[in-house]
Write a protein that holds these residues in place. Structure first.
Motif, PDB file in Angstrom:
ATOM      1  N   UNK A 131      26.048  33.876  70.962  1.00 31.53           N
ATOM      2  CA  UNK A 131      25.044  33.535  69.959  1.00 31.53           C
ATOM      3  C   UNK A 131      23.819  34.413  70.193  1.00 31.53           C
ATOM      4  N   UNK A 132      23.328  35.059  69.139  1.00 27.05           N
ATOM      5  CA  UNK A 132      22.220  36.000  69.273  1.00 27.05           C
ATOM      6  C   UNK A 132      21.146  35.713  68.236  1.00 27.05           C
ATOM      7  N   UNK A 133      19.920  36.153  68.564  1.00 23.22           N
ATOM      8  CA  UNK A 133      18.799  36.142  67.621  1.00 23.22           C
ATOM      9  C   UNK A 133      18.593  37.563  67.111  1.00 23.22           C
ATOM     10  N   UNK A 134      18.130  37.698  65.888  1.00 21.10           N
ATOM     11  CA  UNK A 134      17.971  39.015  65.284  1.00 21.10           C
ATOM     12  C   UNK A 134      16.576  39.166  64.687  1.00 21.10           C
ATOM     13  N   UNK A 135      16.170  40.430  64.513  1.00 22.95           N
ATOM     14  CA  UNK A 135      14.908  40.786  63.862  1.00 22.95           C
ATOM     15  C   UNK A 135      15.220  41.822  62.792  1.00 22.95           C
ATOM     16  N   UNK A 136      14.794  41.559  61.579  1.00 21.38           N
ATOM     17  CA  UNK A 136      14.994  42.513  60.491  1.00 21.38           C
ATOM     18  C   UNK A 136      13.882  43.546  60.528  1.00 21.38           C
ATOM     19  N   UNK A 137      14.226  44.824  60.442  1.00 20.13           N
ATOM     20  CA  UNK A 137      13.237  45.893  60.560  1.00 20.13           C
ATOM     21  C   UNK A 137      13.180  46.696  59.270  1.00 20.13           C
ATOM     22  N   UNK A 138      11.972  47.185  58.973  1.00 24.80           N
ATOM     23  CA  UNK A 138      11.737  48.069  57.830  1.00 24.80           C
ATOM     24  C   UNK A 138      10.691  49.103  58.234  1.00 24.80           C
TER      25      UNK A 138
END
Length: 394
Positions: free
Chosen positions: A52-59
Motif C-alpha cells: 500500500x502506497x501514498x502518492x503525490x500528483x505533480x505538475x
C-alpha cells in the motif's frame, strides 16, 4: 524350604520383566490413541498482497531558485574625519554625539577662526601692495617706451629696443608677485573655511574624539562617520551557486535580509562580489546592498538595521520554467523516483537542475500528471503491483 525360596526368586524376576513390558505397551497404546484423536489442520496457500502506497500528483511550474546565506551588516562607506587646521574647538553640533545623525553639509565642529581671519587680512594687504607695485611698474614701462622713442629721434644711430630697456623683466616680476599674493590669499581663505568641519554625507557618528574646548592639531582625528543612505551585507555563497545569481549595481538579484536575533527584515539587491574565495570553506563573497537601512527616507518607518548584526540572506536567483518541485526526500539514493503507473511501480532516473534545503527541482524525467510515490518500499522492483491507500485516488 529350598523350593519355597526358588519360587520367590522366580516371581521377582518375572515381575521385573513383565511390569516394564506392560508399561511400554500401555504408553504405545496411549500414543496411538491420542494421535488418532488429534485435530488435523489444512494449510492454505499464502495470498499475495500488493504494498500500500501514498502518492503525490505533480505538475510543472515556474520556480525561482533561492540561495540561503549567512552574513554580517557592514557600512558601505566609512570615513575618518580629520582636522586640516590646528586650533581650539569652540563649537560642536548637538547631533555630534556617538550614534547621532548629521545631514550632508551640516557643520559638525567649529575651530576658533581668529588666527585664520588675521591671516586672510594680511594676505589681502599683501595682494593690494603687489597689485599697486604692478601698476607702478606698468607706468614705468610706459615711460621707458616714451624715452626710447625720444632718444631715437635725437640720435642719428638706431637704438635697439631690448627687454631690459623696456623694463619687461621688472613687469613680469611685479606680475608674479601679484599671482603669488593671490595664491597666499586663497590659501588663507581656505584655511579659514576649514575651521568649519562639515559632514560630507548623511552620516551616523560612529565615534568622536573631540568636544568643545578641546585642542586639535592638524591631521588630528575628530570623528568616524558612516554613510546611512545604504549599508552592505557580505555573505558567503557556494561556488556552484554563484552562476545562478545576477550581479548588477542597479538591477542585481533581489535579496531578503533577516536578523538572526531581532527577527527584523529588509530588502536589498546583489551589487557585486568581493572577488575572492575563502580559504577554508572555498566560498565566494557576495555583497548585498540595502538602501535606506535606518528608515529615514523612502523606507520611513522600517526597522533600523544595526551594524555588525548577524543576518540571514535569502537571494532570489535564476528562474526555471516547466520544472517539477518535489520534497527532497522523494529522490532515492540512485537519483530515481518511484512512479505509480496504473497499479504498477515505475522506477525512473531523473537529473535535478536545482536543489534547495528541502526541495528539489526536476526538469526532465517527469510528465504532467505523474503520480510520485511518497511511501517507502522495502524491496522495490520495477513493474511490481501496488495498492493505493484508501484516501488516495489517481
Amino acid at each position: 524350604m529350598n523350593q519355597t525360596a526358588s519360587q520367590t526368586s522366580l516371581s521377582v524376576i518375572l515381575l521385573k520383566i513383565i511390569l516394564p513390558v506392560c508399561l511400554i505397551a500401555l504408553g504405545v497404546a496411549g500414543f496411538w490413541y491420542y494421535k488418532s484423536k488429534a485435530v488435523k489442520f489444512k494449510r492454505k496457500p499464502a495470498e499475495k498482497t500488493a504494498p500500500v502506497v501514498d502518492i503525490i500528483k505533480v505538475n510543472p511550474d515556474r520556480v525561482t531558485a533561492q540561495i540561503r546565506a549567512m552574513g554580517t551588516v557592514q557600512p558601505d562607506r566609512e570615513v575618518e574625519i580629520k582636522s586640516q587646521v590646528a586650533g581650539t574647538v569652540i563649537q560642536v553640533a548637538p547631533e555630534f554625539v556617538q550614534g547621532g545623525l548629521i545631514r550632508k553639509g551640516q557643520a559638525m565642529v567649529r575651530i576658533d577662526p581668529a588666527d585664520y581671519t588675521l591671516a586672510v587680512n594680511k594676505a589681502q594687504s599683501a595682494l593690494a601692495q603687489a597689485q599697486a607695485d604692478f601698476e607702478i611698474e606698468k607706468g614705468q614701462q610706459q615711460i621707458a617706451k616714451e624715452e626710447l622713442k625720444l632718444m631715437a629721434t635725437m640720435s642719428p644711430n638706431e637704438i635697439p629696443e631690448t627687454s631690459l630697456v623696456l623694463r619687461e623683466p621688472q613687469l613680469e616680476q611685479a606680475q608674479a608677485a601679484v599671482a603669488s599674493a593671490k595664491s597666499d590669499l586663497d590659501a588663507a581663505r581656505l584655511d579659514l573655511e576649514r575651521t568649519r568641519i562639515i559632514a560630507p554625507f548623511y552620516a551616523l557618528v560612529l565615534s568622536k574624539q573631540v568636544d568643545e574646548g578641546a585642542m586639535t592639531a592638524a591631521q588630528g582625528t575628530l570623528a568616524t562617520l558612516v554613510d546611512v543612505t545604504c549599508y552592505q551585507v557580505e555573505v558567503q555563497v557556494p561556488l556552484d551557486r554563484l552562476d545562478r545569481i545576477r550581479v548588477h549595481e542597479t538591477n542585481g538579484s533581489p535579496a531578503r535580509i533577516r536578523s538572526l536575533y531581532a527577527g527584523r527584515e529588509w530588502e536589498g539587491r546583489v551589487v557585486r562580489t568581493t572577488g575572492t574565495v575563502t580559504e577554508q570553506s572555498r566560498m565566494a563573497g557576495v555583497i548585498i546592498q540595502v538602501d535606506d537601512p535606518l528608515g529615514l527616507g523612502p523606507a520611513k518607518g522600517r526597522p533600523a538595521m544595526l551594524l555588525n548584526d548577524h543576518v540571514e540572506a535569502f537571494i532570489q536567483g535564476q528562474a526555471f520554467d516547466n520544472v517539477f518541485s518535489l520534497p527532497r526526500t522523494l529522490v532515492r539514493e540512485d537519483s530515481s523516483l518511484w512512479i505509480y503507473n496504473d497499479g504498477r511501480l515505475d522506477i525512473r532516473k531523473v537529473a535535478p537542475v536545482w536543489i534547495e534545503n528541502d526541495r528539489v527541482f526536476i526538469q526532465s524525467g517527469l510528465f504532467p500528471g505523474d503520480f510520485v510515490i511518497s511511501s517507502d518500499l522495502s524491496a522495490p522492483v520495477s513493474g511490481m503491483a501496488l495498492t493505493l491507500a484508501l484516501q488516495e485516488s489517481p
